[in-house]
Scaffold this motif. Sequence first.
Motif, PDB file in Angstrom:
ATOM      1  N   GLY A   6      -8.702 133.745  -9.655  1.00 31.71           N
ATOM      2  CA  GLY A   6      -8.417 132.952 -10.842  1.00 31.71           C
ATOM      3  C   GLY A   6      -7.566 131.733 -10.530  1.00 31.71           C
ATOM      4  N   GLU A   7      -7.381 130.890 -11.530  1.00 23.48           N
ATOM      5  CA  GLU A   7      -6.677 129.623 -11.319  1.00 23.48           C
ATOM      6  C   GLU A   7      -5.181 129.803 -11.095  1.00 23.48           C
ATOM      7  N   THR A   8      -4.625 130.897 -11.589  1.00 29.40           N
ATOM      8  CA  THR A   8      -3.214 131.213 -11.335  1.00 29.40           C
ATOM      9  C   THR A   8      -3.136 132.603 -10.729  1.00 29.40           C
ATOM     10  N   ILE A   9      -2.479 132.726  -9.585  1.00 26.98           N
ATOM     11  CA  ILE A   9      -2.359 134.025  -8.931  1.00 26.98           C
ATOM     12  C   ILE A   9      -0.904 134.472  -8.957  1.00 26.98           C
ATOM     13  N   ASP A  10      -0.713 135.783  -8.876  1.00 27.33           N
ATOM     14  CA  ASP A  10       0.639 136.339  -9.018  1.00 27.33           C
ATOM     15  C   ASP A  10       1.484 136.168  -7.762  1.00 27.33           C
ATOM     16  N   ILE A  11       0.918 136.496  -6.604  1.00 21.55           N
ATOM     17  CA  ILE A  11       1.692 136.451  -5.357  1.00 21.55           C
ATOM     18  C   ILE A  11       0.863 135.770  -4.273  1.00 21.55           C
ATOM     19  N   HIS A  12       1.469 134.831  -3.587  1.00 24.54           N
ATOM     20  CA  HIS A  12       0.846 134.182  -2.426  1.00 24.54           C
ATOM     21  C   HIS A  12       1.763 134.446  -1.236  1.00 24.54           C
ATOM     22  N   THR A  13       1.200 134.959  -0.144  1.00 26.55           N
ATOM     23  CA  THR A  13       2.020 135.328   1.008  1.00 26.55           C
ATOM     24  C   THR A  13       1.688 134.477   2.223  1.00 26.55           C
ATOM     25  N   GLY A  14       2.613 134.477   3.163  1.00 22.94           N
ATOM     26  CA  GLY A  14       2.417 133.750   4.414  1.00 22.94           C
ATOM     27  C   GLY A  14       3.714 133.671   5.192  1.00 22.94           C
ATOM     28  N   PRO A  63       6.370 123.946   4.403  1.00 17.28           N
ATOM     29  CA  PRO A  63       6.498 122.497   4.217  1.00 17.28           C
ATOM     30  C   PRO A  63       5.185 121.731   4.120  1.00 17.28           C
ATOM     31  N   VAL A  64       4.093 122.264   4.678  1.00 18.44           N
ATOM     32  CA  VAL A  64       2.844 121.494   4.680  1.00 18.44           C
ATOM     33  C   VAL A  64       1.725 122.240   3.954  1.00 18.44           C
ATOM     34  N   HIS A  65       1.275 123.340   4.530  1.00 14.95           N
ATOM     35  CA  HIS A  65       0.077 124.002   4.006  1.00 14.95           C
ATOM     36  C   HIS A  65       0.260 124.486   2.571  1.00 14.95           C
ATOM     37  N   HIS A  66       1.321 125.221   2.312  1.00 16.29           N
ATOM     38  CA  HIS A  66       1.508 125.757   0.967  1.00 16.29           C
ATOM     39  C   HIS A  66       1.914 124.668  -0.023  1.00 16.29           C
ATOM     40  N   GLU A  67       2.643 123.683   0.457  1.00 12.52           N
ATOM     41  CA  GLU A  67       2.980 122.543  -0.402  1.00 12.52           C
ATOM     42  C   GLU A  67       1.703 121.832  -0.842  1.00 12.52           C
ATOM     43  N   ASN A  68       0.773 121.680   0.097  1.00 15.60           N
ATOM     44  CA  ASN A  68      -0.485 121.001  -0.214  1.00 15.60           C
ATOM     45  C   ASN A  68      -1.381 121.851  -1.114  1.00 15.60           C
ATOM     46  N   GLU A  69      -1.346 123.159  -0.917  1.00 10.82           N
ATOM     47  CA  GLU A  69      -2.114 124.043  -1.797  1.00 10.82           C
ATOM     48  C   GLU A  69      -1.674 123.874  -3.249  1.00 10.82           C
ATOM     49  N   ILE A  70      -0.368 123.844  -3.454  1.00 12.22           N
ATOM     50  CA  ILE A  70       0.162 123.682  -4.812  1.00 12.22           C
ATOM     51  C   ILE A  70      -0.313 122.363  -5.410  1.00 12.22           C
ATOM     52  N   ALA A  71      -0.182 121.297  -4.637  1.00 12.55           N
ATOM     53  CA  ALA A  71      -0.523 119.964  -5.152  1.00 12.55           C
ATOM     54  C   ALA A  71      -1.984 119.888  -5.576  1.00 12.55           C
ATOM     55  N   GLN A  72      -2.895 120.285  -4.701  1.00 14.38           N
ATOM     56  CA  GLN A  72      -4.318 120.136  -5.014  1.00 14.38           C
ATOM     57  C   GLN A  72      -4.764 121.110  -6.108  1.00 14.38           C
ATOM     58  N   SER A  73      -4.190 122.316  -6.123  1.00 10.75           N
ATOM     59  CA  SER A  73      -4.594 123.313  -7.118  1.00 10.75           C
ATOM     60  C   SER A  73      -4.113 122.934  -8.511  1.00 10.75           C
ATOM     61  N   GLU A  74      -2.838 122.584  -8.624  1.00  7.97           N
ATOM     62  CA  GLU A  74      -2.283 122.267  -9.938  1.00  7.97           C
ATOM     63  C   GLU A  74      -2.789 120.921 -10.446  1.00  7.97           C
ATOM     64  N   ALA A  75      -3.101 120.010  -9.527  1.00  6.32           N
ATOM     65  CA  ALA A  75      -3.695 118.741  -9.942  1.00  6.32           C
ATOM     66  C   ALA A  75      -5.084 118.968 -10.530  1.00  6.32           C
ATOM     67  N   ALA A  76      -5.814 119.930  -9.964  1.00 11.63           N
ATOM     68  CA  ALA A  76      -7.182 120.199 -10.419  1.00 11.63           C
ATOM     69  C   ALA A  76      -7.215 120.963 -11.736  1.00 11.63           C
ATOM     70  N   THR A  77      -6.312 121.934 -11.909  1.00  8.46           N
ATOM     71  CA  THR A  77      -6.387 122.815 -13.084  1.00  8.46           C
ATOM     72  C   THR A  77      -5.377 122.481 -14.172  1.00  8.46           C
ATOM     73  N   GLY A  78      -4.284 121.824 -13.804  1.00 10.92           N
ATOM     74  CA  GLY A  78      -3.219 121.583 -14.773  1.00 10.92           C
ATOM     75  C   GLY A  78      -2.412 122.827 -15.073  1.00 10.92           C
ATOM     76  N   LYS A  79      -2.609 123.876 -14.270  1.00  9.11           N
ATOM     77  CA  LYS A  79      -1.907 125.145 -14.467  1.00  9.11           C
ATOM     78  C   LYS A  79      -1.059 125.472 -13.235  1.00  9.11           C
ATOM     79  N   GLN A  80      -0.074 126.353 -13.433  1.00  5.32           N
ATOM     80  CA  GLN A  80       0.709 126.820 -12.296  1.00  5.32           C
ATOM     81  C   GLN A  80      -0.211 127.563 -11.338  1.00  5.32           C
ATOM     82  N   PHE A  81      -0.135 127.221 -10.058  1.00  5.55           N
ATOM     83  CA  PHE A  81      -1.035 127.813  -9.069  1.00  5.55           C
ATOM     84  C   PHE A  81      -0.582 129.214  -8.673  1.00  5.55           C
ATOM     85  N   VAL A  82       0.691 129.362  -8.330  1.00  2.94           N
ATOM     86  CA  VAL A  82       1.230 130.651  -7.868  1.00  2.94           C
ATOM     87  C   VAL A  82       2.530 130.932  -8.603  1.00  2.94           C
TER      88      VAL A  82
END
Length: 697
Positions: free
Chosen positions: A461-469, A475-494
Amino acid sequence: MAFTDRFDTHQQHDPKKVELLLWVKTSMFAILTFVLIALALITQRKLGGAELINAASAWTAVVLIGLSMLLSAICYFWNKFDHYIFFRKHLGVTGFVMACVHTLYSFVILRHQFPFPDYYLSDKNLPSFLFALAAFLYFAFMTSISNNYAVHELGSMRWRKLLRVGYVAYVFAIIHFGLKGYPYWVRWIQNGMQTPPSIGLVLFIFALFVPYFRVVLEIALRQQRKKSSAGMKLYNTLSRSVEEVKPIGDKITMYSCGPTVYDYTHIGHLRTFVNVDVLKRTLLAEGNKVVHITNITDVGHLVGDNDTGEDKLEKGARKYGKSIEEIIAFFSNFFMQSLDKVHIMPSNAYPTATSHISDMVALVKTLEAKGFTYETKEGLYFDTSKFAQYGKLSGQKLEDKQQMRAEVHIDPDKKHPADFALWLKRVGRFADHSMHWDSPWGDGFPGWHIECSAMSMKYLGETIDIHTGGVDHIPVHHENEIAQSEAATGKQFVRHWFHGEFLMIEGQKMSKSLGNLLTIDDIEKEGIEPTALRLLFLQTHYRQEMNFTWESLKASQQALKRLREAVLQTKSQTQRSQISPEKSETAAQLSAKFYSTLSNDLQMPQAVATVWEVLKSNVPSEDKYDLVMEFDRVLGLGLGQIKEKTDVQVSEKVQELIVQRDNARNDKNYEESDRLRIEIEKEGYIVEDTSEGTKVK
């Protein structure tokens, strides 16, 4: 001294005498019950002889077995009856004996009245007979396992689960007697209930309370567990605080960044996955449903996470002289085998990037339509300046992102160093890229970051409860995931970000240049079990940097051996099948302590310490074993699979030292023998001198 304490003390001093006393009292109660029921049947139905014995034994069985099943609920709700819990087994077995008497009279003594098969298989009596047969057979099975030998062989937990199925058998017995007595009870009601109810109806109503109280007890226990559980609280990298995990729906959705399968999975990776595994097991143990996805990156991950360098898959193929397909297959398999060796529960799915290109293209098109992208000759990029919250996970401001070193290739048309590739074209440095697909932006392949957003959204789904790593992704990968996901859906990603700290090797950071990237194979080559590595990981909190040393791993192997020996000893000590209320309270407190430590930001070292506390406690061995098995479902050390004798894995080096030491002892060179003993002990083994030579454990 409480009765149960006196009982425990007496049982320890003379268990045979106590057991005999329980049987005598149960038999006296059974006889009294039989006589009272028989008197009622004589008065109401004018029964006598074999018919009286047949009917009275049947209803006596219903009462005795019913009481044995009611005792758990009675003792839970009314403490003053606690000491009667010790009669549970004896009531059940005696009740089955009465059921056997009833069966004997029905099929043998009264066969002229109830001829087989004509009577039992008739349309009228067949349903009643089948329910009675099913109940009788399961009660026979329950009786056969009502002994310490069965508890030992089956394990206390499995044994008790099998006994709980007896409630279903009891319901079958109720249906049997209900079908037989229903016509008479209906007639009594139709006649205006002018006479007292029959003893059969009274006992039938009593029998109905048995499953009813069991349901009430289960509800009470569930509410108690729910009340005592404060819920999982974890450190959230996004909020920089410990927060309770609150799922959006009726299940917890969890996504883990998996490996890029271009090289071997090393123990640093495994530490992260063990941390995630304990988290998932704890969530499951608390009664949550968890849907867990772990991706496999098989395209698009460049050597530099910020889109610099070559594709890691092509680098791996060149390094090992294999095709990319062979590299992907081999290292994906090695990853899965490594997870299995350290007892990591499988995820619900392991989607690969190359299988979800269309999903990535669709997501990128959404970003493009919303104005978050720009195109260059080399690729399509996400414009980080358009996303106002960029940097909220790492806390790093966009203006602090530095330009790359001059010798590192970067797209000259990138607007900002932090902008990241969504799609890379098959031009320039990637003109010969072997994996490529058509897209609205030309022939090419997806960037690394977009795959996790596309696959997590597809499966969770567009918002997930827990993201691990790992923390290296923040600083890079997860930061970029947030940006592209929330920009696309307008919802909190994680909602909750879970990150594990680094694993150091002998005080140094793991790196290929230092040659200290250890795999699970390296661990096994030293004669050490992968489970010992898992136990070692459990000794350090997931948010604390951990330093791996061979000495600490060997110590963990010895700790695992001692733990297994303690569990086996506990399993072999089957002295009782009941537990006093006081010791039951101790067990409950230890259980609560175990789960509370894990629910408080996954305090794994304290949880392991609680296991040892259980093993050293005064809780009866069978219940102690139950607790450890329950805890191990969370810790994942495989303690339920250990055998009575465990073979010690010995490395070739230690085997050679053993041979040298035996030769030294045979030559009476005790100084050399002592020196070799020290060498073997340095490798993490305990040396024993036997008539057959040197033994290690």
